[in-house]
Design an enzyme around this catalytic site. Structure first.
Site, mmCIF file in Angstrom:
data_model
loop_
_atom_site.group_PDB
_atom_site.id
_atom_site.type_symbol
_atom_site.label_atom_id
_atom_site.label_comp_id
_atom_site.label_asym_id
_atom_site.label_seq_id
_atom_site.Cartn_x
_atom_site.Cartn_y
_atom_site.Cartn_z
ATOM 1 N N GLY A 291 0.926 -1.133 -0.064
ATOM 2 C CA GLY A 291 -0.063 -0.003 -0.088
ATOM 3 C C GLY A 291 1.031 1.449 0.656
ATOM 4 N N HIS B 100 0.380 7.033 4.118
ATOM 5 C CA HIS B 100 0.421 6.787 2.928
ATOM 6 C C HIS B 100 -1.786 7.606 3.100
ATOM 7 C CE1 HIS B 100 -0.433 2.861 3.966
ATOM 8 N NE2 HIS B 100 -1.622 2.254 2.734
#
Length: 138
Positions: A55, A87
C-alpha cells in the site's frame, strides 16, 4: 467478480482469518491484494491472488486505478483507525474513488461480513451488466 483485499499491518491477522472463514466464497472470484496481505492469504489458503505493490509503495493507487476504470467490483479494506498511516492521501483517494464509482467498500470486519454474505447470495450480479455493457463496447 474482481475483489480487492487490503489490510493495514495490525489488521492483517484479522483479514487472513476472515478469508479462511469464507474461502469457499472467494474461490469463485478474481482476487487482488496489496503485497504482504496477498502473500499472507496465499500462504494459508488455496486461493490465487494477483498481488500489487505494498500500500505505501503504490498498491492502493494500483487498486484505485482499477476502481477508476470500473474494473473492480468490491473492496475489503481493513483499516487501522488508531494508527497514523504515512500514505493517508492514497487511502483517502481510494475511498473517494469507491464513492464516485459506486464500488462497495468495507473498512471493518462487520461490514466485510455483510458484503461477503451478499456476494454469496448473488446480490452483486448487477455488476456483471456493468462489465457486459462497458461504454464503447458491444
Amino acid at each position: 467478480m474482481n475483489i480487492a483485499l487490503i489490510a493495514h499491518d495490525r489488521k492483517k491477522d484479522e483479514m487472513v482469518n476472515f478469508i479462511i472463514a469464507y474461502e469457499t466464497v472467494f474461490e469463485n472470484h478474481i482476487l487482488y491484494a496489496t503485497g504482504t496481505t496477498g502473500t499472507r492469504i496465499m500462504d494459508v489458503t488455496k486461493l490465487s491472488i494477483h498481488r500489487f505493490m505494498s500500500g505505501p509503495l503504490g498498491g492502493d493507487q494500483q487498486i484505485g486505478a482499477m476502481v477508476a476504470t470500473n474494473e473492480m467490483d468490491l473492496i475489503i479494506f481493513l483499516r487501522d483507525p488508531l494508527m497514523a498511516q504515512p500514505h493517508e492521501p492514497d487511502i483517502t483517494a481510494l475511498l473517494r474513488l469507491c464513492d464516485v464509482q459506486g464500488i462497495p467498500c468495507a473498512t471493518n470486519i462487520a461490514t466485510a461480513e455483510i458484503l461477503v454474505k451478499a456476494l454469496e447470495r448473488g446480490d452483486f450480479a448487477w455488476r456483471e451488466l456493468v462489465h457486459k455493457y462497458k461504454p464503447g463496447e458491444i
